[in-house]
Design a protein around this motif. Structure first.
Motif, PDB file in Angstrom:
ATOM      1  N   SER A   7      42.703  35.665  27.935  1.00 50.66           N
ATOM      2  CA  SER A   7      42.166  34.881  29.049  1.00 50.66           C
ATOM      3  C   SER A   7      43.303  34.309  29.893  1.00 50.66           C
ATOM      4  N   ILE A   8      44.409  33.986  29.248  1.00 48.81           N
ATOM      5  CA  ILE A   8      45.575  33.448  29.953  1.00 48.81           C
ATOM      6  C   ILE A   8      46.109  34.485  30.935  1.00 48.81           C
ATOM      7  N   ASP A   9      46.144  35.751  30.516  1.00 47.79           N
ATOM      8  CA  ASP A   9      46.601  36.816  31.414  1.00 47.79           C
ATOM      9  C   ASP A   9      45.708  36.893  32.648  1.00 47.79           C
ATOM     10  N   LEU A  10      44.411  36.759  32.447  1.00 47.90           N
ATOM     11  CA  LEU A  10      43.464  36.805  33.564  1.00 47.90           C
ATOM     12  C   LEU A  10      43.685  35.633  34.505  1.00 47.90           C
ATOM     13  N   VAL A  11      43.870  34.456  33.948  1.00 51.95           N
ATOM     14  CA  VAL A  11      44.115  33.263  34.772  1.00 51.95           C
ATOM     15  C   VAL A  11      45.409  33.426  35.563  1.00 51.95           C
ATOM     16  N   GLN A  12      46.444  33.950  34.933  1.00 49.01           N
ATOM     17  CA  GLN A  12      47.719  34.165  35.625  1.00 49.01           C
ATOM     18  C   GLN A  12      47.561  35.196  36.743  1.00 49.01           C
ATOM     19  N   PHE A  13      46.797  36.240  36.483  1.00 43.19           N
ATOM     20  CA  PHE A  13      46.543  37.261  37.504  1.00 43.19           C
ATOM     21  C   PHE A  13      45.813  36.656  38.697  1.00 43.19           C
ATOM     22  N   ILE A  14      44.791  35.870  38.431  1.00 44.58           N
ATOM     23  CA  ILE A  14      44.034  35.237  39.516  1.00 44.58           C
ATOM     24  C   ILE A  14      44.943  34.292  40.299  1.00 44.58           C
ATOM     25  N   GLY A  15      45.805  33.567  39.619  1.00 44.53           N
ATOM     26  CA  GLY A  15      46.755  32.677  40.295  1.00 44.53           C
ATOM     27  C   GLY A  15      47.698  33.443  41.200  1.00 44.53           C
ATOM     28  N   LYS A  16      48.194  34.577  40.729  1.00 41.10           N
ATOM     29  CA  LYS A  16      49.094  35.411  41.544  1.00 41.10           C
ATOM     30  C   LYS A  16      48.363  35.953  42.768  1.00 41.10           C
ATOM     31  N   LEU A  17      47.113  36.340  42.586  1.00 38.13           N
ATOM     32  CA  LEU A  17      46.319  36.826  43.713  1.00 38.13           C
ATOM     33  C   LEU A  17      46.140  35.724  44.754  1.00 38.13           C
ATOM     34  N   GLY A  18      45.885  34.519  44.308  1.00 35.34           N
ATOM     35  CA  GLY A  18      45.770  33.383  45.216  1.00 35.34           C
ATOM     36  C   GLY A  18      47.066  33.134  45.974  1.00 35.34           C
ATOM     37  N   ASP A  19      48.185  33.253  45.278  1.00 36.64           N
ATOM     38  CA  ASP A  19      49.491  33.075  45.926  1.00 36.64           C
ATOM     39  C   ASP A  19      49.714  34.139  46.991  1.00 36.64           C
TER      40      ASP A  19
END
Length: 68
Positions: A7-19
């Motif tokens: 789940s952490i990987d998914l959250v990090q991916f979503i954060g990068k997409l937002g950036d």
């Protein structure tokens, strides 16, 4: 979503997409400001800009590889 190991990987991916979205917005805003300044200063006209964007857009429609 199974390609994310945790789940952490998914959250990090979503954060990068937002950036990336935020960065894209700022780059687009900067480019728009530069274009408006060039037009205001009379260095280019809107017609020239439209002509060039149409020309470049047509290049992108075709194959990325030149045909001999």
């Amino acid at each position: 979503m199974e390609s994310f190991s945790t789940s952490i990987d998914l959250v990090q991916f979503i954060g990068k997409l937002g950036d990336l979205k935020d960065e894209h917005y700022h780059m687009t805003l900067t480019l728009s400001a530069i274009i408006e300044l060039l037009i205001e200063k009379g260095l280019i006209s809107r017609q020239e800009l439209e002509r060039k964007t149409t020309e470049l857009d047509q290049l992108m429609i075709g194959s990325p590889y030149p045909m001999a």
